[in-house]
Design an enzyme around this catalytic site. Structure first.
Site, PDB file in Angstrom:
ATOM      1  N   HIS A 184      -0.957  -4.249  -1.316  1.00 42.32           N
ATOM      2  CA  HIS A 184       0.216  -5.079  -0.864  1.00 42.32           C
ATOM      3  C   HIS A 184       0.264  -6.182  -1.763  1.00 42.32           C
ATOM      4  CE1 HIS A 184       3.708  -6.841   1.071  1.00 42.32           C
ATOM      5  NE2 HIS A 184       3.748  -5.560   1.673  1.00 42.32           N
ATOM      6  N   ILE A 240       1.546  -9.652  -2.671  1.00 40.40           N
ATOM      7  CA  ILE A 240       2.578 -10.577  -2.126  1.00 40.40           C
ATOM      8  C   ILE A 240       2.376 -10.522  -0.631  1.00 40.40           C
ATOM      9  CG2 ILE A 240       5.012 -10.775  -1.023  1.00 40.40           C
ATOM     10  CD1 ILE A 240       5.847  -9.448  -3.847  1.00 40.40           C
ATOM     11  N   GLY A 255       4.980  -9.776   5.201  1.00 45.00           N
ATOM     12  CA  GLY A 255       5.866 -10.432   6.170  1.00 45.00           C
ATOM     13  C   GLY A 255       5.190 -10.614   7.514  1.00 45.00           C
ATOM     14  N   VAL A 256       4.807  -9.429   8.099  1.00 42.51           N
ATOM     15  CA  VAL A 256       4.321  -9.356   9.479  1.00 42.51           C
ATOM     16  C   VAL A 256       3.040 -10.378   9.634  1.00 42.51           C
ATOM     17  CG1 VAL A 256       5.115  -6.982   9.946  1.00 42.51           C
ATOM     18  CG2 VAL A 256       2.711  -7.190   8.783  1.00 42.51           C
ATOM     19  N   GLU A 310       2.282 -13.277  11.962  1.00 47.09           N
ATOM     20  CA  GLU A 310       1.258 -13.581  12.837  1.00 47.09           C
ATOM     21  C   GLU A 310       0.714 -14.707  12.872  1.00 47.09           C
ATOM     22  OE1 GLU A 310      -2.065 -12.610  15.222  1.00 47.09           O
ATOM     23  OE2 GLU A 310      -0.186 -11.426  15.077  1.00 47.09           O
TER      24      GLU A 310
END
Length: 296
Positions: free
Chosen positions: A193, A199, A202-203, A207
């Site tokens: 990723h 990058i 977002g999750v 978290e």
């Protein structure tokens, strides 16, 4: 005699002649619009190459000159009025495209060249001055330390590779906390990723913020640290900028409501990189689950 017996044009032939004329006019409009598109595109491309900051003025002047030239030499007189809309649409479309291209180029340039902005922290007067390691290290000397990584691990049940809070620099018991996540290139999520443009997902940023909220909720006066907090809901998530290896994600979580009867906590939070907002969450909902141990 042949001329005398030549049939006169019928009424049905008149629309056909008009239609053919319209086809020629439409062809001229299409040619002029295509030429305008090419001219405007070339103008914007040249403006980007010469000076990204002056894109608007240079591109506009070149495009207008190209359009005027094409309109005077290519478009017939009877169709010039019809091509006005075509030129307008082409110009607006490529202005929008140029703006989007500029935004993408700016984002990619930031992703490639993003680094710790020590020159800005040192002041504008020293922006071009070389800074030694000792001077750079002193920039963070004023940042307090409330909980280091060892202390964080004693509060949270998470472990590598999912312990996403490196330290806590500010803490107000039962109310709020500010924590730090140092993003490094050797973290496993960057393998896929993305391979060419790493990058932080977002999750994982969400978290990390949730874990910081857990540090608030798993201590007094909210709880005695026994049990665990789980996600029960999340709302109002907004990603403002990408987070990449080398960035320092500074997060803040604030407790808004705590219902001890139901074990439900409501929080909100924000995360920043170099003083810029990277992530905003309007509402976290956590549910606390206590461990029930049966007595022998």
């Amino acid at each position: 005699l042949a001329r005398a017996h030549r049939p006169e044009p019928s009424v049905d032939a008149v629309p056909m002649m008009t239609t053919r004329k319209n086809v020629r006019i439409a062809g001229s409009v299409a040619l002029a619009t295509a030429a305008a598109v090419a001219a405007i595109s070339s103008a914007h491309l040249l403006a980007f190459v010469v000076s990204p900051a002056g894109t608007s003025t240079l591109a506009k002047s070149l495009a207008e000159a190209s359009v005027n030239s094409i309109a005077s030499n290519v478009v017939p007189e009877e169709s010039k009025g019809s091509t006005t809309a075509g030129f307008g649409v082409a110009f607006v479309c490529f202005r929008v495209i140029a703006t989007r291209v500029g935004a993408v180029r700016h984002q990619r340039r930031n992703c490639r060249n993003r680094s710790v902005n020590v020159s800005a922290a040192a002041g504008r007067d020293e922006a071009g001055k070389f800074m030694h390691a000792e001077e750079v290290s002193k920039l963070t000397n004023s940042v307090p330390l409330q909980l280091d990584n060892v202390a964080v691990a004693k509060i949270l049940p998470h472990r590598y590779p999912f312990l996403l809070v490196d330290k806590v620099v500010s803490f107000e018991a039962g109310k709020r906390a500010v924590g730090v996540k140092n993003v490094t290139a050797n973290e496993p999520q960057f393998t896929g990723h993305f391979p060419d443009l790493p990058i932080m997902p977002g999750v994982l940023m969400i978290e990390a913020m949730a874990q910081l909220g857990g540090i608030v909720c798993l201590q007094a006066p909210i709880s005695d640290g026994k049990g665990q907090f789980f996600f029960a809901g999340i709302d109002g998530v907004k990603f403002r900028r990408p987070v990449v290896p080398g960035d320092t994600l500074v997060m803040e979580m604030e407790l808004e409501k705590w219902k001890p009867k139901y074990g439900v906590a409501k929080m909100k939070g924000k995360a920043y990189v170099n003083g810029q907002l990277a992530l905003q969450v309007d509402s976290f909902t956590f549910a606390m689950v206590q461990e029930n141990k049966e007595e022998p």
